[in-house]
Design an enzyme around this catalytic site. Structure first.
Site, mmCIF file in Angstrom:
data_model
loop_
_atom_site.group_PDB
_atom_site.id
_atom_site.type_symbol
_atom_site.label_atom_id
_atom_site.label_comp_id
_atom_site.label_asym_id
_atom_site.label_seq_id
_atom_site.Cartn_x
_atom_site.Cartn_y
_atom_site.Cartn_z
ATOM 1 N N LYS A 1 -17.256 53.975 -119.419
ATOM 2 C CA LYS A 1 -18.691 54.258 -119.319
ATOM 3 C C LYS A 1 -19.480 52.966 -119.506
ATOM 4 O O LYS A 1 -20.432 52.687 -118.780
ATOM 5 C CB LYS A 1 -19.108 55.281 -120.393
ATOM 6 N N GLN B 1 -19.872 60.732 -128.166
ATOM 7 C CA GLN B 1 -18.564 61.022 -127.566
ATOM 8 C C GLN B 1 -17.870 62.131 -128.355
ATOM 9 O O GLN B 1 -17.672 62.026 -129.560
ATOM 10 C CB GLN B 1 -17.708 59.738 -127.548
ATOM 11 N N ASP C 1 -26.026 63.997 -122.032
ATOM 12 C CA ASP C 1 -24.888 64.875 -121.755
ATOM 13 C C ASP C 1 -25.351 66.325 -121.604
ATOM 14 O O ASP C 1 -24.524 67.223 -121.377
ATOM 15 C CB ASP C 1 -23.823 64.748 -122.849
#
Ligand code: NAP
Length: 299
Positions: free
Chosen positions: A55, A99, A122
């Protein structure tokens, strides 16, 4: 001789998306805004470290100001919440990604709920979940967004199609069902308690596997000509990555299929970058810049 499915190349498609994102970043930078992304990694899960590195590299290449904040596995809930609060109030940060999974002892939903929903790239904050269900604009989870993007770019029509999703997670299955419904697909969601999974899968014009069980879905189950997206990432006995779909047998039945690796994984990263740029434009009142910088790159 059996026909082979067309390969839906996530790596190549993601490259196009990333090039478009880079164009939008450049347009924002010209107006004095460099999109900022912070990835919060708690603990030292090796798979998460690989994802975060990928990422970071993709965001840097697109011109995004990205940094990974690494915290030890011993981080307390209060310490993590304090870090989120700091990022929420940092004007140079437009997107925050925590994460997952988090180490045991940290309540994921509490942490996600603490994110500024405008920075939740997200798309997991309850406000973004509600926006998706209600058809309002919010931030959409990256993996399901990547599934829709690859279908769109391959010209797969969802309207009226039967989309069968195996897996009902908050991260993939449920939001993907909402996105497919919004495209006027008929949606079936399967899970571990579903009876006759093979027949369910066999009724799909589009099948999406998001389970986490290596090669669970066999080619025999697939309806001839169906489009198959394999979200699963599993480590095979030989250490190699394999999906939830038995690629060899499914390729003989499907009309198009994503590989693992090189399918939905790269698309997920591309959509993260896209969400970050969208979040930056919204937070700075520069959405018009995005509209004018949306140049579709073709291969
Ligand atoms: P998850 O939260 O563990 O959910 C798995 C889902 O699969 C659950 O709904 C579960 O049913 C269902 N399931 C488990 N065993 C099943 C079976 N035998 N038959 C039918 N359904 C079954 O996983 P996730 O986060 O959605 O991730 C799914 C997979 O996608 C994993 O391999 C993950 O690594 C991968 N992934 C990839 C990306 C990417 O970028 N490519 C992104 C995210 C995830 P219940 O609800 O009944 O338990």
């Amino acid at each position: 001789m059996s026909k082979q499915a067309k390969l839906l190349d996530g790596k190549a498609t993601a490259k196009l998306v990333r090039a478009e994102v880079a164009g939008r970043v450049a347009a924002l930078v010209e107006r004095g805004v460099r999109p900022g992304l912070r990835v919060v990694l708690v603990g030292d899960d090796p798979a998460s470290e690989v994802y975060v590195r990928n990422k970071d590299r993709a965001a840097t290449e697109a011109g995004i100001d990205v940094a990974t904040i690494k915290l030890p596995a011993t981080t307390s809930q209060e310490e993590l919440l304090a870090e989120i609060e700091r990022l929420n109030s940092d004007e140079a940060v437009h997107g925050i990604l925590v994460q997952l999974p988090l180490p045991k002892g940290l309540a994921e939903q509490v942490i996600v709920n603490a994110l500024d929903p405008d920075k939740d790239v997200d798309g997991l904050h309850p406000e973004n979940v509600a926006a998706l269900v209600q058809g309002r604009s919010g931030l959409v989870p990256c993996t399901p967004a990547g599934c829709i993007e690859i279908l769109d770019r391959a010209g797969v029509e969802l309207e009226g199609a039967h989309v069968v999703i195996v897996g009902r997670s908050q991260l993939v299955g449920k939001p993907l069902a909402q996105l497919a419904l919004a495209r006027n697909a008929t949606v079936t969601i399967c899970h571990s308690r579903t009876r006759d999974l093979d027949n369910m899968v066999g009724s799909g014009n589009v099948v999406v596997a998001a389970v986490g069980r290596a090669r669970l879905i066999h080619g025999d189950w697939i309806r001839p000509g169906a489009v198959v997206l394999d979200v699963g990432i599993n480590r095979g006995e030989d250490g190699k990555l394999v999906g939830d779909v038995d690629f060899a047998s499914a390729s003989e039945k499907a009309s198009a299929i994503t590989p693992v690796p090189g399918g939905i994984g790269p698309m997920t990263i591309a959509m993260l970058l896209s969400n970050t740029v969208l979040a930056a434009a919204r937070q700075t009142g520069l959405q018009d810049v995005l509209d004018s910088a949306t140049i579709t790159v073709t291969s």
